[in-house]
Design an enzyme around this catalytic site. Structure first.
Site, PDB file in Angstrom:
ATOM      1  N   LYS A 218       4.277 -17.133 -56.471  1.00  0.00           N
ATOM      2  CA  LYS A 218       5.212 -15.972 -56.086  1.00  0.00           C
ATOM      3  C   LYS A 218       6.202 -16.290 -54.969  1.00  0.00           C
ATOM      4  O   LYS A 218       7.272 -15.696 -55.159  1.00  0.00           O
ATOM      5  CB  LYS A 218       4.192 -14.957 -55.623  1.00  0.00           C
ATOM      6  CG  LYS A 218       4.592 -13.505 -55.396  1.00  0.00           C
ATOM      7  CD  LYS A 218       3.964 -12.553 -54.440  1.00  0.00           C
ATOM      8  CE  LYS A 218       4.130 -12.715 -53.385  1.00  0.00           C
ATOM      9  NZ  LYS A 218       3.393 -11.906 -52.393  1.00  0.00           N
TER      10      LYS A 218
ATOM     11  N   ASP B  42       4.306  -9.432 -57.462  1.00  0.00           N
ATOM     12  CA  ASP B  42       3.474  -8.952 -56.306  1.00  0.00           C
ATOM     13  C   ASP B  42       2.471  -7.822 -56.715  1.00  0.00           C
ATOM     14  O   ASP B  42       2.205  -7.647 -57.976  1.00  0.00           O
ATOM     15  CB  ASP B  42       4.496  -8.546 -55.330  1.00  0.00           C
ATOM     16  CG  ASP B  42       4.953  -7.243 -55.677  1.00  0.00           C
ATOM     17  OD1 ASP B  42       5.006  -6.653 -56.716  1.00  0.00           O
ATOM     18  OD2 ASP B  42       5.510  -6.613 -54.602  1.00  0.00           O
TER      19      ASP B  42
END
Length: 227
Positions: free
Chosen positions: A126, A145
Site C-alpha cells: 500500500k 487502505d
C-alpha cells in the site's frame, strides 16, 4: 437495500461515474514537498489520520532535512518528535532504517520500483503504491487502505478480506486509467458518508446500487459485521 448492477464491471463503472460527479478533483490529503517527505508521511499514516500526520510533519520536515538526517538521528529523539502518532516508536525505527537504506543503497533517492520500495523497513505494498503514484507518477496497482477495503466490500465489488487480494480483485474490474483516482474517491466517500460504524445511507449517491444499504433493511450495519 439497494440493487447492484448485473456485473461487477458495470457496478464499478457506475460507482466511478457517480463519485467523480460528487468529487470532481480527488487528490491525496497528505502534505509533502518531496518524495522522501511523501514516503515518511505514508509510513506515519498507518492507522492514523492524515490530519494528525500533517500536523506532525509540519515540524518534523523542518527538523530533519534529507535521508542522511533521519539515518543519523537519535531514534529516541525521532520517536519523541512523532509521539502523537500511533505506534510512534515502531515508526521511528522504520523511518530511520528506511532512510539508512536510501542513503547507502539508493544514493539518497527514494526508489521508483515496487520491489525496491517494499524492501525498505515499514513499507508494504500500500505504501509503495502511494509513493509510486504520487512521487514517481507510476501506477502499478490500486492503493487499498481501510476505506477502500470497507467500501469495495460493501458495494459488492469484492468478497476478499486482505488488502492484497482486494487489490488483485479490483485491478481486474477497474479501468486502469482510474486506478489512482479510485482510492481517493472511496476515501472521500468513506470520510463523508460511508463511515465505518454509522454509514449515512440516506445521503449516499450509491444507495440504490449498494447491496449493503441499511435503508428498508433489518440489517444492523453499525457494528460492521456485514463486512
Amino acid at each position: 437495500m439497494g440493487t447492484p448492477l448485473d456485473s461487477r464491471e458495470a457496478q464499478v463503472v457506475e460507482t466511478l461515474d457517480r463519485l467523480y460527479e460528487q468529487y470532481p478533483e480527488p487528490e491525496i490529503s497528505l502534505e509533502f514537498s518531496s518524495r522522501l517527505e511523501l514516503l515518511i508521511s505514508v509510513i506515519l499514516s498507518a492507522q492514523c489520520t492524515d490530519e494528525r500526520v500533517n500536523g506532525v510533519t509540519a515540524d518534523l520536515f523542518e527538523a530533519y532535512d534529507g535521508p542522511e538526517a533521519y539515518a543519523e538521528a537519535d531514534e529516541s529523539e525521532l520517536a519523541s518528535a512523532i509521539d502523537s502518532i500511533t505506534y510512534y516508536n515502531n515508526k521511528a525505527s522504520y523511518i530511520k532504517s528506511a532512510c539508512q537504506d536510501i542513503a547507502k543503497t539508493h544514493d539518497g533517492r527514494v526508489p521508483d520500483t515496487m520491489s525496491e520500495l517494499t524492501d525498505l523497513a515499514g513499507v508494504g505494498r500500500k505504501t509503495a503504491n502511494v509513493v509510486l503514484q504520487h512521487g514517481h507518477e507510476v501506477v502499478e496497482g490500486i492503493v487499498v487502505d481501510t476505506h477502500v477495503q470497507r467500501i469495495s466490500r460493501r458495494l459488492g465489488l469484492t468478497e476478499e478480506h486482505s488488502p492484497k487480494r482486494i487489490e488483485s480483485d479490483l485491478v481486474g474490474i477497474v479501468p486502469e486509467d482510474d486506478w489512482k483516482e479510485l482510492t481517493h474517491l472511496l476515501i472521500s466517500h468513506g470520510r463523508d458518508t460511508c463511515t465505518a460504524r454509522n454509514p449515512d445511507c440516506s445521503d449516499c449517491v450509491l444507495e440504490d446500487i449498494c447491496p449493503s444499504s441499511k435503508l428498508d433493511s433489518d440489517i444492523d450495519l453499525a457494528d460492521g459485521s456485514e463486512w
